[in-house]
Motif scaffolding. Structure first.
Motif, PDB file in Angstrom:
ATOM      1  N   TYR A 126       7.213 -15.139   5.829  1.00 48.25           N
ATOM      2  CA  TYR A 126       7.468 -13.703   5.833  1.00 48.25           C
ATOM      3  C   TYR A 126       6.524 -12.939   4.911  1.00 48.25           C
ATOM      4  O   TYR A 126       6.632 -11.725   4.787  1.00 48.25           O
ATOM      5  CB  TYR A 126       8.923 -13.446   5.439  1.00 48.25           C
ATOM      6  N   CYS A 127       5.596 -13.663   4.274  1.00 50.26           N
ATOM      7  CA  CYS A 127       4.670 -13.031   3.335  1.00 50.26           C
ATOM      8  C   CYS A 127       3.287 -12.807   3.930  1.00 50.26           C
ATOM      9  O   CYS A 127       2.370 -12.379   3.223  1.00 50.26           O
ATOM     10  CB  CYS A 127       4.537 -13.884   2.072  1.00 50.26           C
ATOM     11  N   ARG A 159       7.294  -5.120   2.802  1.00 47.39           N
ATOM     12  CA  ARG A 159       6.402  -4.059   2.364  1.00 47.39           C
ATOM     13  C   ARG A 159       7.160  -2.744   2.352  1.00 47.39           C
ATOM     14  O   ARG A 159       8.053  -2.513   3.173  1.00 47.39           O
ATOM     15  CB  ARG A 159       5.149  -3.961   3.217  1.00 47.39           C
ATOM     16  N   PHE A 160       6.805  -1.901   1.384  1.00 45.68           N
ATOM     17  CA  PHE A 160       7.477  -0.618   1.189  1.00 45.68           C
ATOM     18  C   PHE A 160       6.427   0.474   1.276  1.00 45.68           C
ATOM     19  O   PHE A 160       5.457   0.483   0.509  1.00 45.68           O
ATOM     20  CB  PHE A 160       8.172  -0.574  -0.177  1.00 45.68           C
ATOM     21  N   ASP A 161       6.616   1.382   2.215  1.00 48.10           N
ATOM     22  CA  ASP A 161       5.615   2.414   2.467  1.00 48.10           C
ATOM     23  C   ASP A 161       6.054   3.758   1.905  1.00 48.10           C
ATOM     24  O   ASP A 161       7.143   4.246   2.217  1.00 48.10           O
ATOM     25  CB  ASP A 161       5.358   2.555   3.974  1.00 48.10           C
ATOM     26  N   ASP A 162       5.197   4.316   1.054  1.00 46.85           N
ATOM     27  CA  ASP A 162       5.341   5.697   0.586  1.00 46.85           C
ATOM     28  C   ASP A 162       6.709   5.977  -0.031  1.00 46.85           C
ATOM     29  O   ASP A 162       7.463   6.831   0.435  1.00 46.85           O
ATOM     30  CB  ASP A 162       5.100   6.671   1.747  1.00 46.85           C
ATOM     31  N   LEU A 163       7.045   5.241  -1.089  1.00 47.93           N
ATOM     32  CA  LEU A 163       8.305   5.496  -1.795  1.00 47.93           C
ATOM     33  C   LEU A 163       8.154   6.545  -2.889  1.00 47.93           C
ATOM     34  O   LEU A 163       9.146   6.953  -3.490  1.00 47.93           O
ATOM     35  CB  LEU A 163       8.844   4.201  -2.406  1.00 47.93           C
ATOM     36  N   ASN A 164       6.928   6.973  -3.173  1.00 45.90           N
ATOM     37  CA  ASN A 164       6.722   8.020  -4.179  1.00 45.90           C
ATOM     38  C   ASN A 164       7.015   9.382  -3.543  1.00 45.90           C
ATOM     39  O   ASN A 164       6.121  10.125  -3.160  1.00 45.90           O
ATOM     40  CB  ASN A 164       5.290   7.982  -4.724  1.00 45.90           C
ATOM     41  N   ILE A 165       8.277   9.689  -3.413  1.00 41.49           N
ATOM     42  CA  ILE A 165       8.664  10.863  -2.627  1.00 41.49           C
ATOM     43  C   ILE A 165       9.107  12.037  -3.481  1.00 41.49           C
ATOM     44  O   ILE A 165       9.616  13.033  -2.965  1.00 41.49           O
ATOM     45  CB  ILE A 165       9.786  10.488  -1.632  1.00 41.49           C
ATOM     46  N   GLY A 166       8.941  11.929  -4.802  1.00 37.66           N
ATOM     47  CA  GLY A 166       9.077  13.102  -5.658  1.00 37.66           C
ATOM     48  C   GLY A 166      10.495  13.527  -5.982  1.00 37.66           C
ATOM     49  O   GLY A 166      11.447  13.252  -5.269  1.00 37.66           O
ATOM     50  N   TYR A 201       4.978  -5.999  -1.247  1.00 30.94           N
ATOM     51  CA  TYR A 201       3.879  -5.042  -1.422  1.00 30.94           C
ATOM     52  C   TYR A 201       4.411  -3.614  -1.340  1.00 30.94           C
ATOM     53  O   TYR A 201       5.158  -3.263  -0.423  1.00 30.94           O
ATOM     54  CB  TYR A 201       2.811  -5.240  -0.354  1.00 30.94           C
ATOM     55  N   PHE A 202       4.003  -2.787  -2.303  1.00 30.79           N
ATOM     56  CA  PHE A 202       4.328  -1.368  -2.340  1.00 30.79           C
ATOM     57  C   PHE A 202       3.042  -0.590  -2.075  1.00 30.79           C
ATOM     58  O   PHE A 202       2.071  -0.713  -2.823  1.00 30.79           O
ATOM     59  CB  PHE A 202       4.919  -0.968  -3.688  1.00 30.79           C
ATOM     60  N   GLY A 231      -4.561 -21.444   5.214  1.00 28.18           N
ATOM     61  CA  GLY A 231      -5.565 -20.694   5.941  1.00 28.18           C
ATOM     62  C   GLY A 231      -5.138 -19.297   6.304  1.00 28.18           C
ATOM     63  O   GLY A 231      -5.901 -18.546   6.917  1.00 28.18           O
ATOM     64  N   TYR A 232      -3.934 -18.912   5.937  1.00 29.32           N
ATOM     65  CA  TYR A 232      -3.430 -17.573   6.225  1.00 29.32           C
ATOM     66  C   TYR A 232      -3.600 -16.664   5.004  1.00 29.32           C
ATOM     67  O   TYR A 232      -3.568 -17.120   3.862  1.00 29.32           O
ATOM     68  CB  TYR A 232      -1.954 -17.610   6.609  1.00 29.32           C
ATOM     69  N   THR A 233      -3.746 -15.376   5.269  1.00 25.58           N
ATOM     70  CA  THR A 233      -3.817 -14.386   4.202  1.00 25.58           C
ATOM     71  C   THR A 233      -2.430 -13.794   3.990  1.00 25.58           C
ATOM     72  O   THR A 233      -1.756 -13.397   4.950  1.00 25.58           O
ATOM     73  CB  THR A 233      -4.792 -13.253   4.565  1.00 25.58           C
ATOM     74  N   LEU A 234      -2.012 -13.737   2.731  1.00 27.30           N
ATOM     75  CA  LEU A 234      -0.702 -13.190   2.406  1.00 27.30           C
ATOM     76  C   LEU A 234      -0.816 -11.730   1.983  1.00 27.30           C
ATOM     77  O   LEU A 234      -1.901 -11.227   1.705  1.00 27.30           O
ATOM     78  CB  LEU A 234      -0.051 -13.993   1.276  1.00 27.30           C
ATOM     79  N   LEU A 235       0.312 -11.080   1.941  1.00 26.52           N
ATOM     80  CA  LEU A 235       0.382  -9.726   1.386  1.00 26.52           C
ATOM     81  C   LEU A 235      -0.123  -9.719  -0.057  1.00 26.52           C
ATOM     82  O   LEU A 235      -0.002 -10.721  -0.766  1.00 26.52           O
ATOM     83  CB  LEU A 235       1.827  -9.236   1.356  1.00 26.52           C
ATOM     84  N   SER A 236      -0.643  -8.584  -0.487  1.00 25.38           N
ATOM     85  CA  SER A 236      -0.890  -8.412  -1.917  1.00 25.38           C
ATOM     86  C   SER A 236       0.461  -8.312  -2.614  1.00 25.38           C
ATOM     87  O   SER A 236       1.381  -7.669  -2.118  1.00 25.38           O
ATOM     88  CB  SER A 236      -1.710  -7.150  -2.171  1.00 25.38           C
ATOM     89  N   ASN A 237       0.569  -8.956  -3.754  1.00 24.54           N
ATOM     90  CA  ASN A 237       1.845  -8.945  -4.479  1.00 24.54           C
ATOM     91  C   ASN A 237       1.739  -7.995  -5.664  1.00 24.54           C
ATOM     92  O   ASN A 237       1.155  -8.330  -6.690  1.00 24.54           O
ATOM     93  CB  ASN A 237       2.192 -10.355  -4.958  1.00 24.54           C
ATOM     94  N   ASN A 238       2.291  -6.792  -5.527  1.00 24.89           N
ATOM     95  CA  ASN A 238       2.177  -5.820  -6.613  1.00 24.89           C
ATOM     96  C   ASN A 238       3.540  -5.295  -7.071  1.00 24.89           C
ATOM     97  O   ASN A 238       3.639  -4.205  -7.617  1.00 24.89           O
ATOM     98  CB  ASN A 238       1.283  -4.654  -6.194  1.00 24.89           C
ATOM     99  N   ALA A 239       4.596  -6.073  -6.814  1.00 29.19           N
ATOM    100  CA  ALA A 239       5.940  -5.623  -7.179  1.00 29.19           C
ATOM    101  C   ALA A 239       6.066  -5.434  -8.687  1.00 29.19           C
ATOM    102  O   ALA A 239       6.671  -4.465  -9.156  1.00 29.19           O
ATOM    103  CB  ALA A 239       6.992  -6.612  -6.671  1.00 29.19           C
TER     104      ALA A 239
END
Length: 502
Positions: free
Chosen positions: A300-301, A390-397, A420-421, A456-464
């Motif tokens: 799932y990564c 993955r979490f998209d655009d959570l900086n919603i002010g 990933y955020f 051989g697979y590329t994973l998400l960037s981990n920036n939590a």
């Protein structure tokens, strides 16, 4: 001699007549008043010529009203409910007594008593547990036999749960139906809420979300949605109207979203699936990871590009919100917003998300809204785990609380392996985590280059970790990151911490 069925009391005695509310004790006996413990006093049993006092007709009416009220309740199909004062006064409930739960979400639940003198209130017991608790058992008794058990769903329906009825439900917003679906892969439900309500009321539940769909957490208790499959047009009306006093709205506009999604005491895990292949690619890639590194969680990564190469994708889950209204001088105005979020029985529920992509509904409109949001989407009181999400655009002010709420219930958020955020982490974030009392955030901060090399697979960037280390995302409270505290602070028992390296 045979007994004839008596007619029910259509009315209670003296329903429209004059009557006293006869007390349990403490009546004015000197003036001929009656109470339950003593009945009518001796003075009412003497002639007035001998100094007696006539009994009060209102007392007669009062006690007969009380008696016929109880009989009428039974004739109407009512069951006795657990009563604390009754239990204390009479030394508890006797063995074999059956009572209905007196309060809470599960008012339809009945309990049978297994021991004499029982003073335990069954209202706080686990309705999904088959065995005895506090001297009570669910009635009818839930029993496991030959691989099957009787279970209750959230609507009080009794169902047989066998080995062939696994606790797995499939959901497809685009291809499923809450009307004709049965929760199988071939006939999925449309909504997550339907899948939850159709599952056992406690225990581990796996809900598979079709990976090409966009899913929404909608609770269908709202009468506004008469057709459970016709919700797409309903969503277009969200988040409602921006109202001021000049709009002269004098009737409550109504919340366009129903109540939050309720897990009860379930441990719910959301996973992706696809119906485009005979053999689900998710199963194939999971097996491949297991054979190479022994940890299927990394399935799932994978990055979105890797998913596309495999012909699969992340299920998209949209966080829904709507305007909230206050009445000011007889007119309703928009004064806030509310999530249609997640919660459950405090300290007894968990939500686990594998490979899910989260986003916010009409995020630009929410950013432009003047006020904050009441409570959070992922509410306090349980455990939440995110693996490969993955979490998209959570900086919603403007104080858009997404994690947590306004209670101090014990809560944990676990970000396992890779999450990933999106967005520029160099930009000051929005306060999206509220009330960090009794909150722990567990974060895996590793990069897993060795996994990419091995598979051989590329994973998400981990920036939590980088995301949750930003003090700006916490609403009005201080943040401390604790990895290896100094021994001089060993006596501290902090109520909040970020733990990395899990």
């Amino acid at each position: 001699m045979s007994l004839n069925r008596p007619n029910p009391f259509l009315s209670k005695w003296a329903e429209n007549g004059k009557r006293f509310d006869v007390p349990d004790t403490g009546a004015d006996h000197a003036n001929g008043r009656a109470d339950i413990q003593s009945g009518f006093p001796d003075t009412t049993m003497k002639s007035v010529l001998q100094g007696g006092t006539p009994p009060w007709g209102q007392d007669h009416n009062g006690i007969l009203h009380k008696i016929t009220q109880s009989i009428q309740w039974t004739q109407a199909g009512g069951w006795p409910v657990y009563d604390e004062a009754f239990a204390q006064r009479n030394g508890g409930y006797s063995k074999g007594a059956i009572v209905q739960q007196s309060a809470g979400d599960n008012i339809w639940v009945a309990w049978i008593n297994l021991e004499d003198g029982n003073m335990v209130n069954p209202a706080g017991l686990d309705i999904g547990k088959p065995g005895a608790q506090g001297g009570w058992r669910r009635y009818p008794v839930i029993e496991e036999t030959e691989g099957a058990t009787l279970i209750y769903n959230d609507r009080g329906e009794l169902k047989v749960f066998t080995a062939t009825n696994t606790s797995e439900k499939y959901v497809s917003w685009d291809a499923g139906s809450d009307q004709t679906g049965d929760g199988t892969r071939a006939r999925p439900y449309k909504t997550i809420d339907k899948a939850i309500r159709s599952s056992p009321s406690s225990g581990n539940i796996n809900i598979y979300l079709r990976d090409y769909d966009t899913h929404y957490f909608i609770n269908f208790d709202n009468a506004l949605i008469a057709n459970q499959d016709g919700v797409n047009g309903h969503l277009d009306k969200l988040p409602g109207a921006l109202l001021t006093q000049n709009d002269n709205v004098t009737e409550y506009p109504g919340a366009l979203l129903p109540a939050n999604t309720f897990a009860g005491t379930r441990n719910i895990t959301f996973l992706p699936y696809t119906d485009k292949y005979d053999i689900d690619p998710w199963s194939r890639i999971t097996t491949e990871f297991f054979n190479k590194i022994g940890d299927t969680g990394y399935t799932y990564c994978l990055s979105d590009q890797e998913y596309q190469t495999l012909g699969i994708g992340r299920p998209k889950v949209v966080l829904l919100w709507n305007y909230a209204y206050n009445e000011v001088d007889g007119k309703f105005v928009t004064k806030g917003a509310a999530w249609s979020g997640l919660y459950g029985t405090v300290n007894s529920f968990s939500y686990n998300f594998y490979g899910i992509a989260f986003s916010v509904y009409k995020v630009d409109q929410l950013k432009a809204f003047e006020y904050g949001i009441v409570s959070g989407f992922f509410q306090n009181g349980g455990g939440y785990q995110f693996l490969g999400c993955r979490f998209d655009d959570l900086n919603i002010g403007n104080d858009r609380t997404i994690f947590g709420g306004y209670t101090d219930a014990l809560t944990s958020y676990t970000f396992s392996k890779v999450n990933y955020f999106s967005g520029d982490l160099a930009v000051k974030g929005s306060p999206i985590v509220n009330n960090i009392n009794n909150l722990t955030i567990y974060i895996n901060s590793e990069t897993y280059d060795w996994v990419q090399t091995t598979t051989g697979y590329t994973l998400l960037s981990n920036n939590a970790l980088a995301f949750f280390q930003r003090a700006s995302i916490y609403s009005g409270q201080a943040l401390a990151t604790i990895s290896t505290p100094s021994k001089r602070y060993a006596y501290l028992n902090p109520s909040f911490e970020i733990k990395s390296g899990l």
